[in-house]
Design a protein around this motif. Structure first.
Motif, PDB file in Angstrom:
ATOM      1  N   ILE A  66       7.116   3.507  15.028  1.00 36.44           N
ATOM      2  CA  ILE A  66       6.504   2.238  15.436  1.00 36.44           C
ATOM      3  C   ILE A  66       4.979   2.330  15.404  1.00 36.44           C
ATOM      4  O   ILE A  66       4.300   1.470  14.827  1.00 36.44           O
ATOM      5  CB  ILE A  66       6.997   1.838  16.842  1.00 36.44           C
ATOM      6  N   LEU A  67       4.418   3.381  15.991  1.00 36.76           N
ATOM      7  CA  LEU A  67       2.964   3.520  15.972  1.00 36.76           C
ATOM      8  C   LEU A  67       2.451   3.887  14.582  1.00 36.76           C
ATOM      9  O   LEU A  67       1.297   3.585  14.256  1.00 36.76           O
ATOM     10  CB  LEU A  67       2.521   4.552  17.003  1.00 36.76           C
ATOM     11  N   GLY A  68       3.302   4.523  13.774  1.00 36.40           N
ATOM     12  CA  GLY A  68       2.916   4.732  12.378  1.00 36.40           C
ATOM     13  C   GLY A  68       2.728   3.407  11.669  1.00 36.40           C
ATOM     14  O   GLY A  68       1.765   3.212  10.901  1.00 36.40           O
ATOM     15  N   ARG A  69       3.620   2.452  11.938  1.00 33.42           N
ATOM     16  CA  ARG A  69       3.507   1.108  11.345  1.00 33.42           C
ATOM     17  C   ARG A  69       2.297   0.361  11.913  1.00 33.42           C
ATOM     18  O   ARG A  69       1.552  -0.289  11.167  1.00 33.42           O
ATOM     19  CB  ARG A  69       4.786   0.325  11.648  1.00 33.42           C
ATOM     20  N   VAL A  70       2.078   0.466  13.231  1.00 29.86           N
ATOM     21  CA  VAL A  70       0.918  -0.185  13.828  1.00 29.86           C
ATOM     22  C   VAL A  70      -0.371   0.378  13.227  1.00 29.86           C
ATOM     23  O   VAL A  70      -1.327  -0.359  12.951  1.00 29.86           O
ATOM     24  CB  VAL A  70       0.921  -0.015  15.360  1.00 29.86           C
ATOM     25  N   GLY A  71      -0.397   1.695  12.997  1.00 32.12           N
ATOM     26  CA  GLY A  71      -1.561   2.304  12.375  1.00 32.12           C
ATOM     27  C   GLY A  71      -1.812   1.774  10.980  1.00 32.12           C
ATOM     28  O   GLY A  71      -2.971   1.554  10.580  1.00 32.12           O
ATOM     29  N   ASP A  72      -0.745   1.556  10.214  1.00 31.77           N
ATOM     30  CA  ASP A  72      -0.895   0.955   8.882  1.00 31.77           C
ATOM     31  C   ASP A  72      -1.502  -0.435   8.976  1.00 31.77           C
ATOM     32  O   ASP A  72      -2.208  -0.884   8.073  1.00 31.77           O
ATOM     33  CB  ASP A  72       0.476   0.862   8.177  1.00 31.77           C
ATOM     34  N   MET A  73      -1.240  -1.137  10.091  1.00 28.83           N
ATOM     35  CA  MET A  73      -1.707  -2.512  10.252  1.00 28.83           C
ATOM     36  C   MET A  73      -3.132  -2.594  10.798  1.00 28.83           C
ATOM     37  O   MET A  73      -3.986  -3.290  10.250  1.00 28.83           O
ATOM     38  CB  MET A  73      -0.761  -3.283  11.182  1.00 28.83           C
ATOM     39  N   VAL A  74      -3.387  -1.918  11.916  1.00 29.98           N
ATOM     40  CA  VAL A  74      -4.652  -2.123  12.629  1.00 29.98           C
ATOM     41  C   VAL A  74      -5.654  -0.995  12.445  1.00 29.98           C
ATOM     42  O   VAL A  74      -6.803  -1.117  12.871  1.00 29.98           O
ATOM     43  CB  VAL A  74      -4.399  -2.331  14.144  1.00 29.98           C
ATOM     44  N   GLY A  75      -5.224   0.109  11.845  1.00 28.42           N
ATOM     45  CA  GLY A  75      -6.139   1.220  11.633  1.00 28.42           C
ATOM     46  C   GLY A  75      -5.569   2.530  12.137  1.00 28.42           C
ATOM     47  O   GLY A  75      -5.236   2.655  13.316  1.00 28.42           O
ATOM     48  N   LYS A  76      -5.456   3.489  11.237  1.00 26.72           N
ATOM     49  CA  LYS A  76      -4.837   4.769  11.597  1.00 26.72           C
ATOM     50  C   LYS A  76      -5.721   5.570  12.548  1.00 26.72           C
ATOM     51  O   LYS A  76      -5.226   6.242  13.449  1.00 26.72           O
ATOM     52  CB  LYS A  76      -4.539   5.566  10.332  1.00 26.72           C
ATOM     53  N   GLY A  77      -7.057   5.528  12.331  1.00 18.90           N
ATOM     54  CA  GLY A  77      -7.949   6.265  13.216  1.00 18.90           C
ATOM     55  C   GLY A  77      -7.860   5.785  14.648  1.00 18.90           C
ATOM     56  O   GLY A  77      -7.829   6.582  15.603  1.00 18.90           O
ATOM     57  N   ARG A  78      -7.817   4.477  14.823  1.00 17.21           N
ATOM     58  CA  ARG A  78      -7.717   3.890  16.164  1.00 17.21           C
ATOM     59  C   ARG A  78      -6.432   4.323  16.858  1.00 17.21           C
ATOM     60  O   ARG A  78      -6.436   4.718  18.028  1.00 17.21           O
ATOM     61  CB  ARG A  78      -7.777   2.371  16.050  1.00 17.21           C
ATOM     62  N   MET A  79      -5.315   4.248  16.150  1.00 19.34           N
ATOM     63  CA  MET A  79      -4.041   4.622  16.759  1.00 19.34           C
ATOM     64  C   MET A  79      -3.927   6.128  16.957  1.00 19.34           C
ATOM     65  O   MET A  79      -3.211   6.592  17.851  1.00 19.34           O
ATOM     66  CB  MET A  79      -2.874   4.111  15.900  1.00 19.34           C
ATOM     67  N   LEU A  80      -4.642   6.909  16.149  1.00 19.08           N
ATOM     68  CA  LEU A  80      -4.663   8.361  16.362  1.00 19.08           C
ATOM     69  C   LEU A  80      -5.284   8.673  17.716  1.00 19.08           C
ATOM     70  O   LEU A  80      -4.763   9.510  18.471  1.00 19.08           O
ATOM     71  CB  LEU A  80      -5.458   9.046  15.251  1.00 19.08           C
ATOM     72  N   VAL A  81      -6.387   8.017  18.049  1.00 16.13           N
ATOM     73  CA  VAL A  81      -7.024   8.225  19.351  1.00 16.13           C
ATOM     74  C   VAL A  81      -6.080   7.828  20.479  1.00 16.13           C
ATOM     75  O   VAL A  81      -5.954   8.546  21.493  1.00 16.13           O
ATOM     76  CB  VAL A  81      -8.338   7.429  19.441  1.00 16.13           C
ATOM     77  N   VAL A  82      -5.381   6.704  20.323  1.00 14.34           N
ATOM     78  CA  VAL A  82      -4.429   6.249  21.342  1.00 14.34           C
ATOM     79  C   VAL A  82      -3.318   7.282  21.533  1.00 14.34           C
ATOM     80  O   VAL A  82      -2.958   7.636  22.672  1.00 14.34           O
ATOM     81  CB  VAL A  82      -3.829   4.881  20.952  1.00 14.34           C
ATOM     82  N   SER A  83      -2.774   7.784  20.444  1.00 12.86           N
ATOM     83  CA  SER A  83      -1.672   8.758  20.516  1.00 12.86           C
ATOM     84  C   SER A  83      -2.124  10.056  21.171  1.00 12.86           C
ATOM     85  O   SER A  83      -1.411  10.626  22.012  1.00 12.86           O
ATOM     86  CB  SER A  83      -1.139   9.041  19.111  1.00 12.86           C
ATOM     87  N   LEU A  84      -3.301  10.545  20.795  1.00  6.26           N
ATOM     88  CA  LEU A  84      -3.808  11.790  21.379  1.00  6.26           C
ATOM     89  C   LEU A  84      -4.126  11.613  22.856  1.00  6.26           C
ATOM     90  O   LEU A  84      -3.868  12.513  23.669  1.00  6.26           O
ATOM     91  CB  LEU A  84      -5.054  12.247  20.620  1.00  6.26           C
ATOM     92  N   ALA A  85      -4.686  10.450  23.214  1.00  2.00           N
ATOM     93  CA  ALA A  85      -4.983  10.190  24.621  1.00  2.00           C
ATOM     94  C   ALA A  85      -3.701  10.158  25.454  1.00  2.00           C
ATOM     95  O   ALA A  85      -3.652  10.682  26.574  1.00  2.00           O
ATOM     96  CB  ALA A  85      -5.748   8.876  24.759  1.00  2.00           C
ATOM     97  N   ALA A  86      -2.645   9.536  24.899  1.00  2.42           N
ATOM     98  CA  ALA A  86      -1.361   9.503  25.603  1.00  2.42           C
ATOM     99  C   ALA A  86      -0.789  10.912  25.760  1.00  2.42           C
ATOM    100  O   ALA A  86      -0.231  11.259  26.814  1.00  2.42           O
ATOM    101  CB  ALA A  86      -0.374   8.611  24.844  1.00  2.42           C
ATOM    102  N   LEU A  87      -0.933  11.732  24.724  1.00  2.33           N
ATOM    103  CA  LEU A  87      -0.432  13.101  24.786  1.00  2.33           C
ATOM    104  C   LEU A  87      -1.177  13.894  25.860  1.00  2.33           C
ATOM    105  O   LEU A  87      -0.561  14.633  26.647  1.00  2.33           O
ATOM    106  CB  LEU A  87      -0.601  13.773  23.421  1.00  2.33           C
TER     107      LEU A  87
END
Length: 488
Positions: A66-87
């Motif tokens: 799901i977040l892989g798809r969101v990253g394709d839509m809104v920006g992979k760098g942005r979602m990478l930060v979100v994923s790492l912050a959650a981790l």
């Protein structure tokens, strides 16, 4: 050589991606050897403590695609930060968890970090020149594979020196700094897939993944013929059917079924399913075998630390094989590497079936498994990346990782059932159970090798490849690799 601390530096970008993906992979295996310690410290039952693994598995299986798809839509760098912050947040919660319930909730939050895999592969494809994508993906895959193996090796020494909570404190610090570095230095994706989230498809996808993985993970405890297991499996079939229908009919699918039907994609995903079944079983049961007390008539009575050291040949081999895989692809195709990796697994599992009485036999077999995993991880990632449009890299690699996880859950459940079917009087598994389990792994690896041979060759894959639909304002898609950073 010092890294250039500037936004867009490829070396710095790769280092940031490697740290995030490597530590997430490590957290998949770091906890397994210390579950009895956690059970004792938090005063809970064996059945409850297994949810520390199950919750992580379920969460990652949902959030990765799901977040892989969101990253394709809104920006992979942005979602990478979100994923790492959650981790990092999940690691903090786990480190201070006063009860098993809080620890399980923390593991759910950690599972959000699973999106670092598809997002990292997508960023590499967007930011690296075409000529370097294959080697970079191979190196990243090697780090992911080695991270999983490193968790088994490090768990014992960390717990013996400190305590199990440092299995979360250390990743929290590193991942937190990695999230900051990703925000500061990783460039935002130039390739986007405009659209919106189809929430119906998202709910259906989450539903069938949970309904499938939960009974597979808990089947041994609940009973494979129990109403809960059979009911959830039936629900999984219903929800999967509904999800497929919804995606096919959707004008804005979460996961494009036309992409999933590409010959180079579905065959690679089939290999991922079978390979995951054998790989995760080795991670789970080879350390258990060497830790079996010698009074059982087999095993080595190894401690957690000693068992980790016996896994070192596997760890070293998978890292070296993964690093070399991308660099060799011009002479040794991804398909050939995938089939060879599966063949190494066949050889290793067959060896364990007939020869597991000495430590050197375990070391050699582990080394062969490592070579296989290193080649397979790199080649699967490269096959997926090279067969889908740039705008769908995140969701495609996310689904491949997810399918590998599903295979791992199925394989671990099957092999666990085989090993524990007829225990000794003291409750320990019989040696014959492990022998039969290794034989099952041999069959799974052989099936993965046959499936790998069905993957289209480079020319056939190129002939079959069709971008599902052109997107206005998208950058050049021939061959869908965007050298956005070529001028850097």
């Amino acid at each position: 050589m010092a890294l250039t601390l500037r936004r867009g530096s490829r070396r710095l970008t790769f280092s940031v991606l490697s740290a995030g993906a490597g530590f997430f992979a490590m957290l998949q295996s770091l906890i397994t050897p210390v579950l009895p310690t956690i059970q004792h410290d938090l005063h809970t039952s064996q059945n409850t403590v297994t949810w520390v693994l199950t919750a992580y598995l379920l969460s990652a299986s949902i959030f990765t695609p799901i977040l892989g798809r969101v990253g394709d839509m809104v920006g992979k760098g942005r979602m990478l930060v979100v994923s790492l912050a959650a981790l990092a947040l999940g690691c903090l919660l786990a480190a201070v968890a006063p009860t098993i319930g809080v620890l399980i909730a923390a593991r759910v939050v950690q599972g959000i970090g699973g999106a670092v895999f598809p997002l990292s592969f997508g960023i590499i494809r967007d930011e690296f020149p075409v000529a370097r994508v294959t080697s970079a993906v191979g190196a990243m895959s090697a780090i992911v594979a080695a991270g999983g193996g490193l968790g088994v090796v490090l768990a014992g020494p960390i717990v013996a020196t400190l305590d199990y909570r440092w299995l979360f404190w250390i990743p929290m610090v590193v991942v937190g700094l990695t999230a900051l570095a990703a925000h500061l230095f990783v460039p935002e994706s130039p390739v986007r897939s405009p659209g919106r989230i189809d929430w119906r498809a998202t709910v259906l996808l989450s539903g069938w993944l949970v309904a499938l993985l939960l009974p597979i993970s808990k089947g041994t405890d609940w009973g494979w013929t129990s109403g809960r297991v059979l009911g959830l499996l039936a629900l999984a079939v219903v929800l999967l059917t509904g999800w497929l229908v919804a995606e096919i009919r959707s004008t804005n699918p979460l996961i494009d079924m036309r992409m999933m039907r590409l010959p180079g994609v579905w065959t690679t995903n089939l290999v991922a399913l079978l390979y995951g079944a054998s790989m995760f079983s080795v991670y789970a049961f080879l350390p258990q075998f060497v830790q079996t007390p010698t009074v059982a008539g087999y095993g080595f009575g190894a401690s957690i630390t000693q068992a980790g050291l016996l896994m070192l040949p596997m760890l070293m081999a998978m890292f070296v094989a993964g690093i070399l895989a991308g660099r060799l692809e011009s002479r040794f195709s991804a398909k050939a590497q995938l089939a060879t990796g599966a063949a190494f697994n066949v050889l290793a599992s067959a060896m364990l079936t007939v020869a597991h009485d000495t430590r050197w036999e375990i070391g050699v077999a582990g080394g062969l498994v490592g070579l296989g995993i290193g080649l397979a991880f790199a080649s699967m990632a490269n096959l997926i990346v090279s067969n889908v449009p740039a705008r769908q890299t995140g969701v495609a690699t996310g689904m491949n990782a997810n399918i590998r996880t599903i295979g791992g859950a199925i394989g671990a459940a099957v092999v666990s059932g085989v090993i524990t079917a007829h225990p000794q009087a003291g409750g320990l598994p019989r040696e014959a159970g492990f022998t039969l389990g290794f034989l099952v792994l041999t069959g799974l690896s052989l099936a993965a090798m046959v499936a790998a041979l069905a993957v289209p060759s480079g020319r056939r894959a190129a002939a079959h490849h069709r971008a599902p639909a052109p997107v206005a304002a998208e950058r050049s898609e021939a061959p869908d690799l965007v050298p956005a950073a070529a001028g850097r």
